[in-house]
Design an enzyme around this catalytic site. Structure first.
Site, mmCIF file in Angstrom:
data_model
loop_
_atom_site.group_PDB
_atom_site.id
_atom_site.type_symbol
_atom_site.label_atom_id
_atom_site.label_comp_id
_atom_site.label_asym_id
_atom_site.label_seq_id
_atom_site.Cartn_x
_atom_site.Cartn_y
_atom_site.Cartn_z
ATOM 1 N N ARG A 26 0.831 -1.213 0.000
ATOM 2 C CA ARG A 26 0.000 0.000 0.000
ATOM 3 C C ARG A 26 0.864 1.261 0.000
ATOM 4 O O ARG A 26 0.524 2.258 0.646
ATOM 5 C CB ARG A 26 -0.939 -0.005 1.212
ATOM 6 C CG ARG A 26 -1.865 -1.212 1.273
ATOM 7 C CD ARG A 26 -3.028 -1.135 0.303
ATOM 8 N NE ARG A 26 -3.974 -0.112 0.658
ATOM 9 C CZ ARG A 26 -5.065 -0.336 1.398
ATOM 10 N NH1 ARG A 26 -5.334 -1.533 1.832
ATOM 11 N NH2 ARG A 26 -5.882 0.651 1.673
ATOM 12 N N ARG A 30 -3.055 7.527 0.859
ATOM 13 C CA ARG A 30 -3.404 8.801 1.493
ATOM 14 C C ARG A 30 -2.328 9.417 2.372
ATOM 15 O O ARG A 30 -2.408 10.592 2.695
ATOM 16 C CB ARG A 30 -4.675 8.619 2.335
ATOM 17 C CG ARG A 30 -5.916 8.515 1.477
ATOM 18 C CD ARG A 30 -7.113 8.095 2.288
ATOM 19 N NE ARG A 30 -6.901 6.747 2.798
ATOM 20 C CZ ARG A 30 -7.852 5.971 3.302
ATOM 21 N NH1 ARG A 30 -9.081 6.424 3.404
ATOM 22 N NH2 ARG A 30 -7.589 4.757 3.721
ATOM 23 N N ARG A 39 -6.609 12.567 -5.249
ATOM 24 C CA ARG A 39 -7.768 11.924 -4.635
ATOM 25 C C ARG A 39 -8.884 12.922 -4.326
ATOM 26 O O ARG A 39 -10.064 12.557 -4.300
ATOM 27 C CB ARG A 39 -7.300 11.180 -3.386
ATOM 28 C CG ARG A 39 -8.363 10.473 -2.595
ATOM 29 C CD ARG A 39 -8.902 9.245 -3.318
ATOM 30 N NE ARG A 39 -9.771 8.508 -2.400
ATOM 31 C CZ ARG A 39 -11.016 8.870 -2.129
ATOM 32 N NH1 ARG A 39 -11.546 9.922 -2.714
ATOM 33 N NH2 ARG A 39 -11.740 8.159 -1.273
ATOM 34 N N ASP A 75 -7.186 -2.258 -6.910
ATOM 35 C CA ASP A 75 -7.671 -2.798 -5.637
ATOM 36 C C ASP A 75 -8.055 -4.258 -5.819
ATOM 37 O O ASP A 75 -8.478 -4.662 -6.906
ATOM 38 C CB ASP A 75 -8.876 -2.004 -5.114
ATOM 39 C CG ASP A 75 -9.111 -2.323 -3.640
ATOM 40 O OD1 ASP A 75 -8.453 -1.710 -2.786
ATOM 41 O OD2 ASP A 75 -9.931 -3.226 -3.349
ATOM 42 N N TYR A 152 -15.016 -11.099 1.442
ATOM 43 C CA TYR A 152 -15.602 -9.770 1.278
ATOM 44 C C TYR A 152 -16.975 -9.855 0.627
ATOM 45 O O TYR A 152 -17.905 -9.154 1.011
ATOM 46 C CB TYR A 152 -14.703 -8.892 0.405
ATOM 47 C CG TYR A 152 -13.827 -7.990 1.222
ATOM 48 C CD1 TYR A 152 -12.470 -8.231 1.350
ATOM 49 C CD2 TYR A 152 -14.359 -6.887 1.890
ATOM 50 C CE1 TYR A 152 -11.667 -7.409 2.106
ATOM 51 C CE2 TYR A 152 -13.563 -6.063 2.653
ATOM 52 C CZ TYR A 152 -12.219 -6.321 2.763
ATOM 53 O OH TYR A 152 -11.437 -5.515 3.523
HETATM 54 O O1 CP3 Z 1 -0.076 -1.040 -2.572
HETATM 55 C C1 CP3 Z 1 -0.417 -0.107 -3.345
HETATM 56 O O2 CP3 Z 1 0.051 1.026 -3.244
HETATM 57 C C2 CP3 Z 1 -1.338 -0.441 -4.498
HETATM 58 C C3 CP3 Z 1 -2.708 -0.217 -4.298
HETATM 59 C C4 CP3 Z 1 -3.579 -1.094 -3.442
HETATM 60 C C5 CP3 Z 1 -4.827 -0.628 -2.969
HETATM 61 N N1 CP3 Z 1 -5.480 -1.662 -2.380
HETATM 62 C C6 CP3 Z 1 -5.353 0.744 -3.156
HETATM 63 C C7 CP3 Z 1 -6.314 1.264 -2.170
HETATM 64 C C8 CP3 Z 1 -3.459 -2.427 -3.033
HETATM 65 C C9 CP3 Z 1 -2.298 -3.399 -3.226
HETATM 66 C C10 CP3 Z 1 -4.666 -2.766 -2.371
HETATM 67 C C11 CP3 Z 1 -4.945 -4.116 -1.847
HETATM 68 C C12 CP3 Z 1 -6.093 -4.309 -0.964
HETATM 69 N N2 CP3 Z 1 -7.317 -3.715 -1.012
HETATM 70 C C13 CP3 Z 1 -6.125 -5.270 0.074
HETATM 71 C C14 CP3 Z 1 -5.008 -6.222 0.398
HETATM 72 C C15 CP3 Z 1 -3.965 -5.556 1.202
HETATM 73 C C16 CP3 Z 1 -4.319 -5.267 2.610
HETATM 74 O O3 CP3 Z 1 -4.216 -4.122 3.004
HETATM 75 O O4 CP3 Z 1 -4.672 -6.227 3.320
HETATM 76 C C17 CP3 Z 1 -7.379 -5.176 0.695
HETATM 77 C C18 CP3 Z 1 -7.843 -5.993 1.865
HETATM 78 C C19 CP3 Z 1 -8.129 -4.226 -0.014
HETATM 79 C C20 CP3 Z 1 -9.541 -3.826 0.225
HETATM 80 C C21 CP3 Z 1 -9.621 -2.396 0.584
HETATM 81 N N3 CP3 Z 1 -9.496 -1.360 -0.333
HETATM 82 C C22 CP3 Z 1 -9.824 -1.836 1.848
HETATM 83 C C23 CP3 Z 1 -10.000 -2.622 3.134
HETATM 84 C C24 CP3 Z 1 -9.858 -0.446 1.677
HETATM 85 C C25 CP3 Z 1 -10.169 0.607 2.696
HETATM 86 C C26 CP3 Z 1 -8.940 0.861 3.460
HETATM 87 C C27 CP3 Z 1 -8.795 2.283 3.882
HETATM 88 O O5 CP3 Z 1 -7.676 2.576 4.278
HETATM 89 O O6 CP3 Z 1 -9.755 3.047 3.799
HETATM 90 C C28 CP3 Z 1 -9.588 -0.173 0.326
HETATM 91 C C29 CP3 Z 1 -9.473 1.150 -0.298
HETATM 92 C C30 CP3 Z 1 -8.132 1.462 -0.887
HETATM 93 N N4 CP3 Z 1 -7.477 0.650 -1.773
HETATM 94 C C31 CP3 Z 1 -7.372 2.646 -0.703
HETATM 95 C C32 CP3 Z 1 -6.238 2.525 -1.515
HETATM 96 C C33 CP3 Z 1 -5.138 3.532 -1.724
HETATM 97 C C34 CP3 Z 1 -7.783 3.858 0.157
HETATM 98 C C35 CP3 Z 1 -8.689 4.616 -0.744
HETATM 99 C C36 CP3 Z 1 -8.816 6.065 -0.550
HETATM 100 O O7 CP3 Z 1 -7.986 6.847 -1.048
HETATM 101 O O8 CP3 Z 1 -9.841 6.452 0.036
#
Ligand code: CP3
Length: 345
Positions: A26, A30, A39, A75, A152
């Site tokens: 990740r 943000r 964003r 994602d 999910y």
């Molecule tokens: O790693 C990176 O920089 C690449 C991008 C990436 C995202 N999601 C972008 C994202 C990757 C590799 C993921 C994987 C992902 N997504 C996982 C597996 C990794 C982990 O953390 O366990 C999971 C479980 C998800 C599902 C998901 N997507 C969740 C639980 C959330 C909310 C989390 C939060 O912090 O709000 C997301 C949203 C998400 N995916 C964001 C990003 C940058 C935050 C979105 C925003 O800007 O509002």
């Protein structure tokens, strides 16, 4: 044969490297002002649907911190949308699906997807990135693992107890089997399409698999994860298999056959590696919250991970899970410098 210039890819193959490669799960997100600036104008899904923006955001941590790999900005839940599930990212709550999978009846409404056409924007972002990245910085594609994505879809969002998932598994194992098999085929198509588009390595995220005991993992999950990982490996790119809370699952995860296994911070890296055996590379495993420590504590924690890896070929430095959104980006850059400076061979 081509010489592999990326130290990240070399480490995936357990080849010698000049310094230990480092990237962060990740790493685009943000906690970076550059990300927040974009964003502000788009939702997460809108960003992902615009290949130039997805590519730009992917490159932000590469440029800002000097990491050794770029992970595609996307994602794990994207493929559920063409499958027919309504996905929303709710502020402060995370992902939500308001038409979750619960019963055998629901099998009928699942759409078969074609990743190249249904998620063509993701493939387009990969092509742009391969043009822009040097041979030294590898591009990682990724997908969720069958269990985490199926969870999910069944729970409709994050869950503490995985009540719906486990109840379905235990009471209706055939329905579970059919469902996870459909999810696995979809994710495999998505992952393999990313490799075809140019991803040089792939990571399979099984973030929530640690809620299972080993025998349930073996029975209900391993066959599907294994099949997916084998399909990606057949494309000749390294595969990283990551989960959290996996201490008791590691030997079974190894049976799924990835080249690299990602460890979370709960297990000391050398102990995890010992459980796995030296014929697999490992990635990890600094606690993401260690990035909030003062310099001397951070140094100690980074050194501890490196000492436990002991310079053996096949270590990729990373966090034990994704970066927290409140992290100071300077701390991220500091860790990259520490790892590179302290591991010169
Ligand atoms: O790693 C990176 O920089 C690449 C991008 C990436 C995202 N999601 C972008 C994202 C990757 C590799 C993921 C994987 C992902 N997504 C996982 C597996 C990794 C982990 O953390 O366990 C999971 C479980 C998800 C599902 C998901 N997507 C969740 C639980 C959330 C909310 C989390 C939060 O912090 O709000 C997301 C949203 C998400 N995916 C964001 C990003 C940058 C935050 C979105 C925003 O800007 O509002």
């Amino acid at each position: 044969m081509n010489v592999i210039k990326s130290r990240f890819l070399r480490a995936c193959h357990r080849m010698p490297v000049d310094v230990t490669p480092v990237w962060f799960m990740r790493q685009a997100g943000r906690y970076m002002a550059e990300y927040r600036a974009i964003r502000e104008k788009f939702t997460l899904l809108e960003m992902v649907e615009r290949p130039e923006i997805a590519a730009e955001v992917t490159l932000q941590p590469v440029e800002a911190h000097g990491v050794d790999a770029a992970i595609l900005f996307a994602d794990i839940l994207l493929p559920v949308v063409p499958m027919g599930f309504n996905l929303k990212f709710v502020k402060g709550e995370g992902p939500r699906i308001d038409n979750p999978f619960r019963t055998e009846e629901d099998l009928k409404r699942i759409q078969k997807i074609n990743a190249v056409t249904d998620l063509g924007h993701v493939m387009e972002a990969i092509k742009i990135l391969r043009e822009e990245l040097s041979d030294e910085v590898a591009l990682i594609g990724f997908s969720g693992a069958p269990f985490t994505v199926a969870s999910y879809i069944i729970e409709g969002g994050p869950s503490k107890e995985y009540h719906h998932v486990k109840s379905l598994m235990y009471a209706y194992p055939e329905v579970w089997g059919e469902f996870i098999s459909l999810v696995a085929d979809t994710l495999t198509d998505y992952l393999v399409s990313q490799i075809d588009a140019g991803a040089q390595a792939v990571q399979v995220f099984d973030s929530w698999v640690g809620v299972l005991c080993p025998s349930d993992y073996q029975q209900y999950v391993l066959p599907y994860s294994r099949k997916m990982i084998q399909a990606a490996k057949a494309k000749d790119v390294p595969v990283i298999h990551f989960g959290t809370n996996t201490t008791t699952l590691l030997p079974l995860m190894k049976e799924a056959g990835s080249d690299v296994i990602g460890l979370d911070w709960r297990i000391p890296l050398d102990e995890g590696w010992k459980l796995l055996g030296e014929d697999v590379a490992v990635q990890g495993n600094l606690d993401p919250i260690a990035l909030f420590s003062p310099r001397d504590v951070l140094e100690e924690k980074v050194k501890d991970v490196l000492d436990r890896a002991d310079g053996r070929p096949g270590h990729i430095f990373n966090l034990g899970h994704g970066i927290s959104q409140h992290t100071n980006p300077d701390q991220v850059k500091t860790v990259v410098e520490m790892v590179h400076d302290w591991t010169v061979k």
